[in-house]
Design a protein around this motif. Structure first.
Motif, PDB file in Angstrom:
ATOM      1  N   LYS A 282      -2.461 -41.370  62.264  1.00 14.25           N
ATOM      2  CA  LYS A 282      -1.046 -41.040  62.080  1.00 14.25           C
ATOM      3  C   LYS A 282      -0.511 -40.207  63.232  1.00 14.25           C
ATOM      4  O   LYS A 282       0.613 -40.407  63.699  1.00 14.25           O
ATOM      5  N   ALA A 283      -1.330 -39.269  63.701  1.00 14.99           N
ATOM      6  CA  ALA A 283      -0.907 -38.442  64.835  1.00 14.99           C
ATOM      7  C   ALA A 283      -0.706 -39.289  66.081  1.00 14.99           C
ATOM      8  O   ALA A 283       0.224 -39.060  66.865  1.00 14.99           O
ATOM      9  N   LEU A 284      -1.567 -40.285  66.261  1.00 13.16           N
ATOM     10  CA  LEU A 284      -1.438 -41.175  67.413  1.00 13.16           C
ATOM     11  C   LEU A 284      -0.116 -41.930  67.399  1.00 13.16           C
ATOM     12  O   LEU A 284       0.565 -42.047  68.425  1.00 13.16           O
TER      13      LEU A 284
ATOM     14  N   THR B 212     -12.539 -52.578  63.357  1.00  9.80           N
ATOM     15  CA  THR B 212     -12.306 -51.135  63.351  1.00  9.80           C
ATOM     16  C   THR B 212     -11.530 -50.723  62.103  1.00  9.80           C
ATOM     17  O   THR B 212     -10.795 -51.520  61.520  1.00  9.80           O
ATOM     18  N   GLN B 213     -11.691 -49.459  61.719  1.00 11.34           N
ATOM     19  CA  GLN B 213     -11.044 -48.914  60.534  1.00 11.34           C
ATOM     20  C   GLN B 213     -10.116 -47.766  60.936  1.00 11.34           C
ATOM     21  O   GLN B 213     -10.374 -47.057  61.910  1.00 11.34           O
ATOM     22  N   THR B 214      -9.044 -47.595  60.188  1.00  6.93           N
ATOM     23  CA  THR B 214      -8.090 -46.526  60.465  1.00  6.93           C
ATOM     24  C   THR B 214      -8.763 -45.171  60.275  1.00  6.93           C
ATOM     25  O   THR B 214      -9.373 -44.913  59.230  1.00  6.93           O
TER      26      THR B 214
ATOM     27  N   GLU C  11      -1.045 -49.438  72.521  1.00  9.26           N
ATOM     28  CA  GLU C  11      -1.600 -49.277  71.180  1.00  9.26           C
ATOM     29  C   GLU C  11      -1.726 -47.797  70.829  1.00  9.26           C
ATOM     30  O   GLU C  11      -2.125 -46.985  71.651  1.00  9.26           O
ATOM     31  N   GLY C  12      -1.402 -47.458  69.599  1.00  8.49           N
ATOM     32  CA  GLY C  12      -1.654 -46.117  69.101  1.00  8.49           C
ATOM     33  C   GLY C  12      -2.997 -46.118  68.395  1.00  8.49           C
ATOM     34  O   GLY C  12      -4.041 -46.267  69.013  1.00  8.49           O
ATOM     35  N   GLY C  13      -2.949 -46.006  67.074  1.00 12.84           N
ATOM     36  CA  GLY C  13      -4.186 -46.038  66.299  1.00 12.84           C
ATOM     37  C   GLY C  13      -4.429 -47.387  65.662  1.00 12.84           C
ATOM     38  O   GLY C  13      -5.112 -47.472  64.641  1.00 12.84           O
ATOM     39  N   GLY C  14      -3.842 -48.455  66.242  1.00 16.46           N
ATOM     40  CA  GLY C  14      -3.965 -49.787  65.668  1.00 16.46           C
ATOM     41  C   GLY C  14      -5.403 -50.291  65.641  1.00 16.46           C
ATOM     42  O   GLY C  14      -6.201 -49.972  66.515  1.00 16.46           O
TER      43      GLY C  14
END
Length: 365
Positions: free
Chosen positions: A357-359, A350-352, A173-176
């Protein structure tokens, strides 16, 4: 940054003093061909003089004075409140930084402010989240092709942001975003020890046990499970497992399908010298079958797994890579959401965040 290794060693300024900073001191002293401690910054003149005498090294009690020494990396190893003020100062100075993981105790607004400042700077910040660099977890990484796409990760071994970092790392997972449902209860257990002690008095102590389910939008699931005594107890075990479409890792046991879709079961083994002979006590490798999937680059030094992982974090920062600030902030945010779910007794969506985006860019590289 390869030119760093053409000199006598990576030149390091160490800021902070305590149990954690001494890990870095021991690593730097044990590897003089790789690392050089050029200045150690303490919080007061008295402590700086004390450390100078005790460890025979150059010290300072002024950060800006220390930064005047030629250096390649600043290691920031201070409590959360000091981190909140010192990290922005170093970022504004354009430093390359390896920072300890003190973000979970800071507010979400503070985390966003730090990241915004960082994104506008020339600084490079890496974070010493060492667990994914543990020999065991690196071996699990190497064995993922046997398991197929990973669908579930269960970590009953690490607390707060350390626990969420391992879940997110192995789920890819990145920033999901995810839904987090957590609960916490306190129970009694007999104390058996601490960081540097063994306790045989049979004293009962309360311990908090937190569990959480992190259901990500892409269908993957992380299970967080941590009891407060887990790091130092001889009667509470720690556990880690990965589930993939074609197999699983359950602690040191690996079950998977071969190319004929037949079930195979094998074990991950630690190859250690000095256990039953007079060789230096040191981890040589992690083996699976007849293959070493992790070779200790610091063998035969007697580093424990934490020291191996932290030394690798130092080297990663030297090469301009490693666990990024955006990763650290995301894992701390997820840990904060686990606490919120426990305290508010409800599922947290959770919220973005500003670093998301960097993740995702980092994940694609």
């Amino acid at each position: 940054m390869s030119e760093i290794f053409t000199r006598s060693g990576m030149r390091i300024i160490l800021i902070g003093y305590g149990w954690r900073s001494l890990f870095y001191y021991r690593i730097i002293k044990a590897l003089p061909e790789r690392f050089t401690l050029v200045n150690w910054v303490l919080h007061s003149k008295q402590r700086a003089e004390q450390v100078k005498q005790q460890y025979q090294t150059t010290t300072s009690f002024d950060v800006l004075e220390a930064l005047s020494y030629p250096h390649d990396l600043v290691v920031l190893c201070v409590p959360s409140l000091s981190l909140q003020s010192l990290l922005p100062t170093l970022i504004e100075c354009g430093e390359t930084i390896l920072c300890e993981t003190g973000f979970t105790q800071l507010s979400l607004q503070t985390l966003s402010t730090i990241y915004t400042l960082y994104a506008q700077s020339q600084s490079r910040v890496f974070v010493a989240e060492q667990y994914y660099r543990y020999p065991y977890f690196q071996t699990c990484d190497a064995l993922i092709p046997l398991l197929g796409p990973i669908t579930e990760v269960r970590g009953a071994c690490l607390h707060d942001h350390h626990g969420t970092s391992i879940l997110r790392h192995f789920l890819g997972e990145g920033g999901g975003n995810c839904s987090i449902t957590a609960s916490s209860r306190t129970s009694w257990v007999v104390k058996t020890g601490g960081r540097d002690s063994v306790d045989t008095e049979g004293i009962r102590i309360p311990t908090k046990h937190t569990t959480a389910t992190l259901a990500f939008e892409d269908g993957k699931t992380g299970y967080f499970d941590f009891a407060g005594v887990a790091y130092h107890s001889s009667i509470r075990s720690r556990h880690f497992s990965l589930c993939g479409e074609r197999g699983e890792i359950f602690d040191d046991t690996v079950r998977y399908l071969n190319t004929q879709n037949e079930g195979i079961c094998q074990v991950i083994k630690r190859i250690e010298d000095g256990v039953a002979n007079n060789s230096p006590l040191s981890l040589r490798a992690m083996a699976f079958g007849d293959t070493y999937h992790f070779k200790n680059p610091y063998w035969p030094l007697g580093f424990n797994d934490d020291e191996i992982a932290l030394a690798l974090c130092l080297e990663d920062a030297c090469w301009g890579k490693g666990y990024s600030l955006s990763e650290a902030l995301q894992d701390s945010y997820l840990a904060q959401c686990i606490h919120r779910s426990c305290n508010e007794q409800k599922t947290i969506e959770t919220q973005t965040q500003v670093w998301a985006k960097a993740l995702w860019r980092e994940k694609e590289q």
